[in-house]
Design a protein around this motif. Structure first.
Motif, PDB file in Angstrom:
ATOM      1  N   PRO A 336       0.821  -1.225   0.000  1.00  0.00           N
ATOM      2  CA  PRO A 336       0.000   0.000   0.000  1.00  0.00           C
ATOM      3  C   PRO A 336       0.855   1.276   0.000  1.00  0.00           C
ATOM      4  O   PRO A 336       0.423   2.326  -0.477  1.00  0.00           O
ATOM      5  CB  PRO A 336      -0.812  -0.098   1.294  1.00  0.00           C
ATOM      6  CG  PRO A 336      -0.196  -1.188   2.091  1.00  0.00           C
ATOM      7  CD  PRO A 336       0.579  -2.065   1.171  1.00  0.00           C
ATOM      8  N   ILE A 337       2.091   1.156   0.509  1.00  0.00           N
ATOM      9  CA  ILE A 337       2.989   2.316   0.535  1.00  0.00           C
ATOM     10  C   ILE A 337       3.295   2.774  -0.894  1.00  0.00           C
ATOM     11  O   ILE A 337       3.375   3.966  -1.180  1.00  0.00           O
ATOM     12  CB  ILE A 337       4.290   1.925   1.286  1.00  0.00           C
ATOM     13  CG1 ILE A 337       4.016   1.730   2.770  1.00  0.00           C
ATOM     14  CG2 ILE A 337       5.418   2.905   1.037  1.00  0.00           C
ATOM     15  CD1 ILE A 337       3.721   2.997   3.532  1.00  0.00           C
ATOM     16  N   LEU A 338       3.459   1.787  -1.800  1.00  0.00           N
ATOM     17  CA  LEU A 338       3.741   2.132  -3.204  1.00  0.00           C
ATOM     18  C   LEU A 338       2.546   2.869  -3.802  1.00  0.00           C
ATOM     19  O   LEU A 338       2.702   3.831  -4.556  1.00  0.00           O
ATOM     20  CB  LEU A 338       4.061   0.863  -4.019  1.00  0.00           C
ATOM     21  CG  LEU A 338       4.363   1.085  -5.499  1.00  0.00           C
ATOM     22  CD1 LEU A 338       5.612   1.937  -5.699  1.00  0.00           C
ATOM     23  CD2 LEU A 338       4.551  -0.251  -6.231  1.00  0.00           C
ATOM     24  N   GLU A 339       1.351   2.425  -3.425  1.00  0.00           N
ATOM     25  CA  GLU A 339       0.152   3.087  -3.952  1.00  0.00           C
ATOM     26  C   GLU A 339       0.069   4.532  -3.454  1.00  0.00           C
ATOM     27  O   GLU A 339      -0.270   5.448  -4.200  1.00  0.00           O
ATOM     28  CB  GLU A 339      -1.118   2.312  -3.548  1.00  0.00           C
ATOM     29  CG  GLU A 339      -1.206   0.921  -4.194  1.00  0.00           C
ATOM     30  CD  GLU A 339      -0.841   0.932  -5.684  1.00  0.00           C
ATOM     31  OE1 GLU A 339      -1.387   1.763  -6.427  1.00  0.00           O
ATOM     32  OE2 GLU A 339       0.031   0.131  -6.102  1.00  0.00           O
ATOM     33  N   ILE A 340       0.417   4.735  -2.178  1.00  0.00           N
ATOM     34  CA  ILE A 340       0.397   6.113  -1.642  1.00  0.00           C
ATOM     35  C   ILE A 340       1.433   6.957  -2.381  1.00  0.00           C
ATOM     36  O   ILE A 340       1.168   8.100  -2.768  1.00  0.00           O
ATOM     37  CB  ILE A 340       0.663   6.115  -0.121  1.00  0.00           C
ATOM     38  CG1 ILE A 340      -0.538   5.472   0.593  1.00  0.00           C
ATOM     39  CG2 ILE A 340       0.899   7.536   0.409  1.00  0.00           C
ATOM     40  CD1 ILE A 340      -0.390   5.339   2.082  1.00  0.00           C
ATOM     41  N   ALA A 341       2.599   6.363  -2.628  1.00  0.00           N
ATOM     42  CA  ALA A 341       3.658   7.102  -3.342  1.00  0.00           C
ATOM     43  C   ALA A 341       3.158   7.494  -4.727  1.00  0.00           C
ATOM     44  O   ALA A 341       3.324   8.653  -5.159  1.00  0.00           O
ATOM     45  CB  ALA A 341       4.915   6.233  -3.448  1.00  0.00           C
ATOM     46  N   LYS A 342       2.533   6.557  -5.423  1.00  0.00           N
ATOM     47  CA  LYS A 342       2.050   6.873  -6.779  1.00  0.00           C
ATOM     48  C   LYS A 342       0.962   7.938  -6.743  1.00  0.00           C
ATOM     49  O   LYS A 342       0.909   8.821  -7.601  1.00  0.00           O
ATOM     50  CB  LYS A 342       1.524   5.599  -7.448  1.00  0.00           C
ATOM     51  CG  LYS A 342       2.638   4.677  -7.897  1.00  0.00           C
ATOM     52  CD  LYS A 342       2.057   3.497  -8.631  1.00  0.00           C
ATOM     53  CE  LYS A 342       3.154   2.637  -9.211  1.00  0.00           C
ATOM     54  NZ  LYS A 342       2.650   1.376  -9.762  1.00  0.00           N
ATOM     55  N   GLY A 343       0.100   7.844  -5.729  1.00  0.00           N
ATOM     56  CA  GLY A 343      -0.976   8.832  -5.585  1.00  0.00           C
ATOM     57  C   GLY A 343      -0.395  10.226  -5.383  1.00  0.00           C
ATOM     58  O   GLY A 343      -0.824  11.200  -6.030  1.00  0.00           O
ATOM     59  N   LEU A 344       0.594  10.326  -4.507  1.00  0.00           N
ATOM     60  CA  LEU A 344       1.225  11.629  -4.240  1.00  0.00           C
ATOM     61  C   LEU A 344       1.866  12.172  -5.510  1.00  0.00           C
ATOM     62  O   LEU A 344       1.743  13.350  -5.831  1.00  0.00           O
ATOM     63  CB  LEU A 344       2.331  11.477  -3.190  1.00  0.00           C
ATOM     64  CG  LEU A 344       1.971  11.626  -1.724  1.00  0.00           C
ATOM     65  CD1 LEU A 344       3.214  11.436  -0.874  1.00  0.00           C
ATOM     66  CD2 LEU A 344       1.369  13.000  -1.431  1.00  0.00           C
ATOM     67  N   GLU A 345       2.556  11.287  -6.221  1.00  0.00           N
ATOM     68  CA  GLU A 345       3.237  11.720  -7.448  1.00  0.00           C
ATOM     69  C   GLU A 345       2.221  12.281  -8.442  1.00  0.00           C
ATOM     70  O   GLU A 345       2.417  13.365  -9.003  1.00  0.00           O
ATOM     71  CB  GLU A 345       4.006  10.555  -8.076  1.00  0.00           C
ATOM     72  CG  GLU A 345       4.734  10.995  -9.335  1.00  0.00           C
ATOM     73  CD  GLU A 345       5.454   9.875 -10.071  1.00  0.00           C
ATOM     74  OE1 GLU A 345       5.513   8.743  -9.563  1.00  0.00           O
ATOM     75  OE2 GLU A 345       5.940  10.142 -11.181  1.00  0.00           O
ATOM     76  N   GLN A 346       1.120  11.532  -8.627  1.00  0.00           N
ATOM     77  CA  GLN A 346       0.095  11.979  -9.577  1.00  0.00           C
ATOM     78  C   GLN A 346      -0.431  13.360  -9.214  1.00  0.00           C
ATOM     79  O   GLN A 346      -0.593  14.233 -10.057  1.00  0.00           O
ATOM     80  CB  GLN A 346      -1.084  10.974  -9.616  1.00  0.00           C
ATOM     81  CG  GLN A 346      -0.798   9.721 -10.440  1.00  0.00           C
ATOM     82  CD  GLN A 346      -0.103  10.048 -11.756  1.00  0.00           C
ATOM     83  OE1 GLN A 346      -0.561  10.906 -12.501  1.00  0.00           O
ATOM     84  NE2 GLN A 346       1.034   9.420 -12.033  1.00  0.00           N
ATOM     85  N   GLU A 347      -0.703  13.549  -7.912  1.00  0.00           N
ATOM     86  CA  GLU A 347      -1.240  14.852  -7.486  1.00  0.00           C
ATOM     87  C   GLU A 347      -0.215  15.965  -7.684  1.00  0.00           C
ATOM     88  O   GLU A 347      -0.551  17.045  -8.159  1.00  0.00           O
ATOM     89  CB  GLU A 347      -1.667  14.788  -6.028  1.00  0.00           C
ATOM     90  CG  GLU A 347      -3.036  14.147  -5.892  1.00  0.00           C
ATOM     91  CD  GLU A 347      -3.425  13.955  -4.448  1.00  0.00           C
ATOM     92  OE1 GLU A 347      -3.209  14.888  -3.662  1.00  0.00           O
ATOM     93  OE2 GLU A 347      -3.927  12.862  -4.123  1.00  0.00           O
ATOM     94  N   ALA A 348       1.024  15.666  -7.310  1.00  0.00           N
ATOM     95  CA  ALA A 348       2.059  16.703  -7.408  1.00  0.00           C
ATOM     96  C   ALA A 348       2.304  17.098  -8.863  1.00  0.00           C
ATOM     97  O   ALA A 348       2.507  18.272  -9.166  1.00  0.00           O
ATOM     98  CB  ALA A 348       3.354  16.209  -6.773  1.00  0.00           C
ATOM     99  N   LEU A 349       2.247  16.130  -9.765  1.00  0.00           N
ATOM    100  CA  LEU A 349       2.543  16.431 -11.172  1.00  0.00           C
ATOM    101  C   LEU A 349       1.529  17.383 -11.796  1.00  0.00           C
ATOM    102  O   LEU A 349       1.825  18.062 -12.772  1.00  0.00           O
ATOM    103  CB  LEU A 349       2.614  15.137 -11.996  1.00  0.00           C
ATOM    104  CG  LEU A 349       3.834  14.239 -11.730  1.00  0.00           C
ATOM    105  CD1 LEU A 349       3.802  12.996 -12.596  1.00  0.00           C
ATOM    106  CD2 LEU A 349       5.153  14.994 -11.947  1.00  0.00           C
TER     107      LEU A 349
END
Ligand code: CMC
Length: 429
Positions: A336-349
């Motif tokens: 789930p940590i990877l999913e949170i990382a991807k979510g953050l990346e998507q939002e930041a981009l």
């Protein structure tokens, strides 16, 4: 285009030559600035615009997202080379022949013994000690056990110091972790490859045979290559500046490890994972943390985002993100940590604050996900970074000494009190 830069100071014009790199980057050579202006200096906190040296090791173009070691692209090296080949390339400037590589590895192995008395130093650290502090101390302690300083005019003496530290450093890395986890200290297995041996030294249990997982070996190999060098960053500049006083290689490396430790530099990989775990524990609300990162009254920063030089993307982050996906898929882990990382990346981009400031995921954003999958504790993440950066630091130290660079000694603009006469204790009231 003019090959001179002109500076006007107090109505007088001064000319400075332009230096051009092999990739057409330009620098204004201000070596004569003080002497021809009667003492003026430049001020550049954080050295954002200052070139400290000319170097032939690593090229990076932050705008285009290019990173090359000795002319080879990081993408190709990560895909086609192994860490030891890249270490040789960084230090000696060319990819090794099979013969050179075999000799390099066998010489490294011949030095992969650390004086048993180093264990006494290790014993004195509390279990709570951060592994980076321990590693820095042990690396510095190696100087005491190998006191002869390197004769930089002797290629043999230089070579011996290099293979010595390349051999002993992984042992220190593994001992740092094993001690903390109460495991007996081991000297590794010379029948294994460099990276396989590191993993075995870290994880082998005393009562079990250790069988290396090729997925881990490949992943770590790649991560170490990606961390191999990064031109004049904080820790590398530290290694060069300490070495510029003619302090020895091990002492200079120890200083570099301390510089790498900070959360704005290599320590970010640990900070990223802790941040992601914190977000998960707080219900996984990435938007809340995005808002915190943008709030100037909140000290929180999105760890793993932003880079002093990369203002487009960090090419290492792209490779690591793909590797994280691969490793987790190969191991059948859903993290789930990877999913949170991807979510953050998507939002930041797509967030204006991050887009405007050109803040993209950096090398540290996804590396922790891989280390975690390998079972490496988060306080060891920066130690793994140091292991990867070792050949880069060595290459930079060697280059600095062979180019006979002067001692690093920046200037300052003094903003303290002007002269005032001494007051006796009685006069001070
Ligand atoms: N989260 C939120 N805002 C940020 C971040 C971030 N991670 N990074 C930079 N900013 C903002 C910063 O507040 C500033 O905003 P403003 O212009 O409104 O004042 C602007 O972006 C420029 O930041 P800076 O601190 O002046 O940039 P820098 O080049 O001095 O710092 C950095 C680069 C890597 C230290 C910084 O981006 C940072 O602290 N990132 C988080 C730590 C991190 O991931 N470090 C690992 C770097 S890569 C591994 C390595 O090689 O060391």
């Amino acid at each position: 285009m003019s090959d001179k830069a002109i500076l006007e100071l107090h109505g007088q014009k001064h000319e400075f030559p332009i230096i051009k790199g092999t990739e057409d980057e330009i620098g204004i050579d201000i070596k004569s600035l003080r002497s021809i202006t009667g003492g003026a200096i430049t001020i550049d906190p954080g050295f954002k615009n200052t070139g400290a040296c000319e170097s032939g090791i690593t090229f990076l173009d932050g705008e285009k997202g290019i990173l090359r070691y000795r002319g080879y692209s990081i993408e190709e090296l990560a895909e086609k080379a192994d860490f030891l080949e890249v270490a040789f390339l960084l230090i000696y400037g060319e990819l090794p022949t099979k013969e050179e590589l075999d000799k390099f590895h066998s010489d490294i192995k011949s030095y992969a013994v650390v004086d048993d008395d180093i264990k006494k130093i290790l014993d004195a650290f509390p279990k709570s000690a951060h592994p980076m502090g321990v590693l820095s101390s042990l690396t510095s302690a190696l100087t005491a056990f190998n006191p002869s300083s390197v004769d930089v005019s002797s290629p043999d003496a230089m070579y011996n110091s290099i293979v010595k530290i390349m051999g002993k450093f992984p042992v220190l890395v593994a001992w740092t972790m094993r001690k903390k986890h109460g495991l007996p200290l081991d000297y590794g297995d010379s029948s294994l490859g460099y990276v396989e041996n590191v993993i075995k030294m870290m994880f082998k249990k005393p009562h079990e045979e250790y069988v290396n997982n090729p997925i881990f070996v490949n992943a770590l190999d790649k991560l170490l290559i990606l961390h191999g060098d990064h031109e004049q960053n904080c820790s590398t500049s530290t290694v060069r500046i300490v070495g510029s006083s003619h302090a020895g290689l091990f002492a200079s490396l120890s200083a570099g490890i301390s510089a790498l430790w900070g959360p704005l530099h290599g320590g970010a990989n640990q900070a990223v994972l802790e941040m992601l775990k914190g977000i998960q524990a707080d219900g996984g609300d990435t938007k809340k943390y995005m808002a915190k990162a943008k709030d100037k009254n909140d000290p929180f920063r999105l760890m793993g985002f932003g880079h002093r030089v990369y203002k487009n993307f960090d090419p290492r982050a792209k490779i690591i993100k793909a590797a994280a996906d691969e490793v987790l898929a190969d191991l059948g882990i859903e993290d789930p940590i990877l999913e949170i990382a991807k979510g953050l990346e998507q939002e930041a981009l797509k967030d204006e604050y991050f887009v405007k400031r050109k803040l993209y995921p950096n090398v540290d954003f996804y590396s922790g996900v891989i280390y975690r999958a390998m079972g490496i504790p988060s306080d060891m993440f920066t130690v793994m970074f140091a292991l990867g950066r070792l050949p880069g630091w060595i290459a930079q130290w060697v280059e600095m000494r062979l180019r006979k660079e002067p001692i690093g000694r920046p200037r300052q603009i003094y903003i303290g009190e002007n002269y005032r006469p001494f007051k006796t204790l009685e006069e001070r009231g």
